[in-house]
Design an enzyme around this catalytic site. Structure first.
Site, mmCIF file in Angstrom:
data_model
loop_
_atom_site.group_PDB
_atom_site.id
_atom_site.type_symbol
_atom_site.label_atom_id
_atom_site.label_comp_id
_atom_site.label_asym_id
_atom_site.label_seq_id
_atom_site.Cartn_x
_atom_site.Cartn_y
_atom_site.Cartn_z
ATOM 1 N N THR A 1 -8.252 3.245 -9.783
ATOM 2 C CA THR A 1 -9.712 3.339 -9.706
ATOM 3 C C THR A 1 -10.253 4.489 -10.544
ATOM 4 O OG1 THR A 1 -9.504 4.652 -7.712
ATOM 5 C CG2 THR A 1 -9.829 2.282 -7.436
ATOM 6 N N CYS B 1 -35.279 -24.521 -24.812
ATOM 7 C CA CYS B 1 -36.018 -23.303 -24.494
ATOM 8 C C CYS B 1 -37.072 -23.612 -23.440
ATOM 9 C CB CYS B 1 -36.680 -22.759 -25.756
ATOM 10 S SG CYS B 1 -37.757 -21.348 -25.434
ATOM 11 N N CYS C 1 -31.054 -14.487 -22.726
ATOM 12 C CA CYS C 1 -31.608 -15.825 -22.439
ATOM 13 C C CYS C 1 -31.040 -16.384 -21.130
ATOM 14 C CB CYS C 1 -31.281 -16.773 -23.587
ATOM 15 S SG CYS C 1 -31.840 -18.467 -23.294
ATOM 16 N N CYS D 1 -4.221 7.857 -7.893
ATOM 17 C CA CYS D 1 -5.363 7.889 -6.967
ATOM 18 C C CYS D 1 -6.286 9.052 -7.339
ATOM 19 C CB CYS D 1 -4.878 8.072 -5.530
ATOM 20 S SG CYS D 1 -4.926 6.548 -4.612
ATOM 21 N N LYS E 1 0.844 -1.206 0.000
ATOM 22 C CA LYS E 1 0.000 0.000 0.000
ATOM 23 C C LYS E 1 0.878 1.255 0.000
ATOM 24 C CE LYS E 1 -3.631 2.314 2.726
ATOM 25 N NZ LYS E 1 -4.800 2.483 1.871
ATOM 26 N N ASN F 1 2.639 5.801 -7.693
ATOM 27 C CA ASN F 1 1.202 6.040 -7.670
ATOM 28 C C ASN F 1 0.915 7.427 -8.222
ATOM 29 O OD1 ASN F 1 -1.443 6.609 -7.052
ATOM 30 N ND2 ASN F 1 -1.408 5.617 -5.049
ATOM 31 N N LYS G 1 1.976 3.466 -12.205
ATOM 32 C CA LYS G 1 0.570 3.062 -12.164
ATOM 33 C C LYS G 1 -0.282 4.173 -12.762
ATOM 34 C CE LYS G 1 -2.963 0.961 -9.254
ATOM 35 N NZ LYS G 1 -3.207 0.267 -7.975
#
Lengths: 421, 444
Positions: free
Chosen positions: A201, A342, A386, A135, A45, A132, A173
């Site tokens: 994100t 079906c 379907c 963000c 992180k 990073n 990133k």
């Protein structure tokens, strides 16, 4: 036995199943649990000057009985000191030398700040750095995160600052909150990046509380723009990964991120050009244990298909991605309803009449509808709507006419026009 | 009725008579609703005699629009709460559900119940009275047909008065369906919902005794006759007067109202009949403590009019069955001591299409029982019908199938007095047709 190992810009890992930077990758305990469960890489992180978070932080998008089809968050980068994070990474690298540990970092937009952070963090013995620049919430208001990633010049300059001091591979990133993913990607390359990871994100508002008239999640009566992730973003991420995989000007290795939940998702990203993949929301939802089926499913797939190494599939579907103008206009399919399967819900009828090409006919004496082969355009809508697997088949009906693209059609028409004139 | 140990007159724990099928939790309802395919022109709705738009209300469950879901149900069927419990769904909506072709059909009945329970628990006034038309309609009989017709007419703006001879309205829903399947409170809640539409419901008022038909015809623009059927049919064998012989509907009514009063269910019980009421009575007798309960039916298992799920449930409750046996005498001196039966065999089908039972010579035997419950169907209320001067055929009121109009232009009819006895939802269907017929007649 299939070889699952990968090497992304010099970052080696026993498998392409990595965890992306975020709440899942905050501590040494999580890294221990993740690697013990079988994950191949761990993007720590984002480390930087510790921040203060708000409460609450997450909002979910449910669809019917399905929870967390999408997730949005307003949590920021690490709230722990750089020293604590560096010490834990060093511990983890000692215990898990084979696994990839990449440190995500973010500093204020000053050369000294970035370079000092790189020096500090690389002390940990991490296998690489992820910058990073992406963000979309909170940090970008402070001139960091997506505020860097959205301006190619900033991306290039900051990458260059880092590269000039970094001893480990550097991946950038990327943010999806741009109009053409190739611009920031090329800027990262120009700055000397060894690879990229995407997507971070997507800027979002996940929902609104209709009783309180507040966006979700609420922080004491107010909300803010968050970052959107989870299964719902996968198509957007795939599109951007594939676009870069195809960009000849770019050409760097890619770590694919965005809604990856199952082994199928992993494979889709890899055949579309990703060298490794990063998972996050699915672990936030189900825990690290989901890795077991990811490895199992990918391994079975590769064995069934006769591959010996997962690296053989990287980019395998990229050549089949093309521009609309190169698609074959003479290829024709038509829908056919398989009477034996079906069940007569007639959902296809409603879909085709109101949202398709009005080509499904109800019949008297049976609830099984019929497709009008004359007007059906082969759009797939009935098949998608379907509820029964195999009850609608798309059958090829073109009579072997040669390939003809829109580009050829237009140039042929143009040539004809010339003769006529 | 709540869980607990309060006692009926017979010293029986009330909890034993509580509704058998548990309600869905709201989560279970959401999960089940998500299974619905939202069919186009859905077969479930086509199969519903009350024309409830099933997939529409189920979709509303999934979107959290329970008030809308309740409106869809109750506008089509004011007795949606009781039908959710007592409809033979296997033969109607759920039997038609296409999900059932590849999987278990959607539990439509229980979903409808969860919506109507929600509406009742939240006192949501889903239905609204229409703008007053100044027209007045008298409804004779406060059972399912009468209540439905009253609700329909009230929504159209007509002033409706329901005349109910018994102490409570609701008809068989209140008195004739075991609480295991339909608790009293649900039936009474439906009565209150109809009252909430401005319908005057006068209970304990018998037409022909307390109010005269001529007066009704004078004071109202139209009459709806929904008087149901009369008392239980006689067995027609010696010993019917003995102590320990009961009418199934009396037993059910007593159990439902929580007051067994004079009814004493013994150790060994014979229930005579093969319909749902016989099965219900047998189940109640078991739950009231009878050690051995046997349903005696003169035809075979195949010919039983009772629904299979009812019979299966009774079996699970320990009820025995004796098919191909007909009572010829109730044995005993003052008190029932046995039921003498004769074996039967089936001959060619009779006018009802069912094979006719014939006694097997020299096959008499006596079952040692101390209680006999008769469940032979109800006889028509001939005297009331005669007072109204209406045309009758085979004991049933004759009506126009489309409008419910009787031989008298201002009198309409529906429910068991027209059908001869049937499911609640068919009474609803007839009452809805009649309400349209009445509306057309009085606003013309």
């Amino acid at each position: 036995m299939v070889d699952l190992s990968v090497n992304l810009a010099g970052i080696k890992a026993p498998s392409p199943f990595w965890l992306s930077s975020g709440p899942v990758t905050n501590t040494a305990k999580q890294a221990d649990l993740a690697f013990a469960a079988g994950w191949g890489g761990f993007v720590w992180k984002t480390i930087g000057t510790p921040i203060i978070n708000v409460s609450s932080r997450l909002g979910g998008l449910n669809y019917g009985a399905r929870r967390l089809v999408g997730l949005n968050n307003i949590e920021l980068i690490s709230d722990r000191s750089i020293e604590d994070n560096v010490r834990e990474i060093a511990d983890i690298k000692r215990r898990w030398p084979q696994q990839a540990v990449v440190a995500s970092i973010m500093a204020e937009s000053k050369k000294e700040a970035w370079q000092e952070l790189v020096r500090q963090v690389e002390e940990s013995g991490c296998d690489g750095l992820e910058l990073n620049f992406s963000c979309p919430h909170g940090m970008h208001e402070r001139g960091m995160g997506a505020a860097v990633g959205q301006v190619p010049e900033y991306t290039e300059r900051t990458t260059d600052w880092v590269k000039s001091v970094a001893r480990t591979p550097v991946i950038v990133k990327l943010t999806p909150n741009i109009s053409d993913i190739r611009q920031p990607a090329r800027a990262a390359k120009a700055g000397g990046a060894d690879g990229v990871s995407l997507i971070n994100t997507i800027s979002s508002i996940i929902g609104v509380d209709l009783d309180r008239f507040e966006p979700i999640p609420s922080v004491n009566g107010r909300g803010t723009h968050g970052g959107y992730c989870g299964p719902a973003v996968k198509p957007i991420a795939l599109n951007m990964v594939a676009t870069l995989a195809q960009d000849e000007e770019f050409g760097l290795p890619i770590s694919g991120i965005g809604g990856i939940t199952t082994w199928r998702d992993v494979l889709e990203f890899m055949v579309m050009g990703a060298t490794s993949t990063q998972v996050h929301t699915a672990v936030m939802h189900w825990g690290f244990r989901i890795i077991e089926d990811m490895i199992d499913g990918v391994t079975n797939y590769l064995e069934d298909k006769g591959f010996h190494s997962i690296q053989e599939i990287i980019g395998k579907a990229v050549p089949s991605l093309t521009d609309w103008g190169k698609l074959d206009l003479n290829y024709q399919v038509r829908s056919q309803i398989v009477e034996a399967k079906c069940i007569g819900c007639q959902v296809c009828f409603a879909a085709c009449r109101d949202g398709g090409h009005d080509s499904i006919r109800l019949q008297t004496g049976t609830r099984v509808p019929m497709v009008d082969q004359e007007t059906c355009v082969g759009c797939n809508l009935c098949l998608l709507a379907c509820p029964v697997e195999g009850a609608i088949a798309m059958a090829r009906v073109d009579q072997g006419k040669p390939y003809m693209s829109w580009e050829q059609y237009v140039s042929a028409a143009g040539a004809q026009g010339c003769r006529g004139g | 009725m709540s869980e607990g140990t309060s006692e009926l007159g017979g010293g029986v724990a009330v909890g034993r008579l509580n509704e058998v099928t548990p309600p869905f939790s709201s989560q279970a309802a959401l999960d089940e609703a998500a299974r619905c395919l939202y069919c186009f022109d859905a077969p479930c709705a086509q199969a519903c005699p009350a024309a409830v738009d099933v997939s529409a209300f189920i979709r509303k469950i999934t979107t959290g629009n329970l008030r809308g879901a309740a409106r869809v149900i109750l506008q089509a069927n004011p007795l949606g709460a009781s039908c959710a419990r007592v409809c033979p769904v296997d033969e109607l909506c759920e039997g038609a559900c296409v999900v059932g072709k590849t999987n278990r059909p959607v539990a439509i009945g229980r979903l409808q119940r969860s919506v109507t329970d929600w509406a009742a628990a939240n006192s949501k006034s889903v239905l609204r009275a229409g703008r007053p038309t100044g027209k007045r309609v008298a409804v004779i009989g406060g059972g399912p047909a009468g209540l439905t017709c009253a609700a329909e007419l009230a929504q159209l703006g007509h002033a409706v008065t329901v005349f109910e001879a018994r102490e409570k309205a609701g008809g068989l829903n209140t008195y004739g369906i075991v609480p295991l399947r339909l608790p009293l409170e649900n039936s009474l809640a439906e009565v209150e919902m109809v009252r909430g539409l401005g319908v005057a419901i006068r209970t304990g008022v018998a037409v022909g005794r307390d109010v005269q038909p001529e007066d009704l015809l004078r004071d109202y623009d139209a009459l709806f006759v929904a008087i149901g059927l009369g008392g239980g049919a006689h067995l027609g064998v010696p010993g019917e007067e003995l102590s320990g012989v009961y009418e199934a509907l009396d037993l059910i009514a007593a159990a439902k109202l929580g007051d067994l009063g004079h009814i004493r269910i013994g150790e060994r019980v014979a229930v005579v009949g093969g319909g749902n009421t016989a099965i219900d009575a047998a189940t109640v007798a078991r739950r009231l403590g009878a050690r051995e309960v046997t349903v005696v039916y003169r035809r075979g298992q195949e010919e039983m009019p009772a629904y299979k799920y009812e019979v299966d449930f009774a079996r699970g409750e320990g009820v025995n069955f004796q098919w191909l046996a007909a009572p010829v005498r109730i044995v005993g001196k003052g008190q029932v001591a046995g039921l003498e039966c004769v074996r039967t065999q089936l001959a060619a089908p009779d006018e009802s299409g069912r094979r006719r039972p014939q006694p097997v010579p020299s096959s008499k035997y006596v079952m040692a029982v101390d209680t006999v419950i008769k469940a032979l169907g109800q006889a028509p209320l001939a005297s009331t019908i005669a007072r109204l001067g209406l045309q009758v055929k085979g004991g049933r009121l004759e009506v126009d199938a489309e409008t419910g109009r009787t031989s008298q232009p201002r009198i309409f009819a529906g429910g068991d007095c027209v059908s001869g006895g049937g499911e609640v939802v068919f009474a609803v269907q007839q009452a809805k047709r009649a309400a349209r017929g009445i509306h057309a007649a009085i606003v013309a």
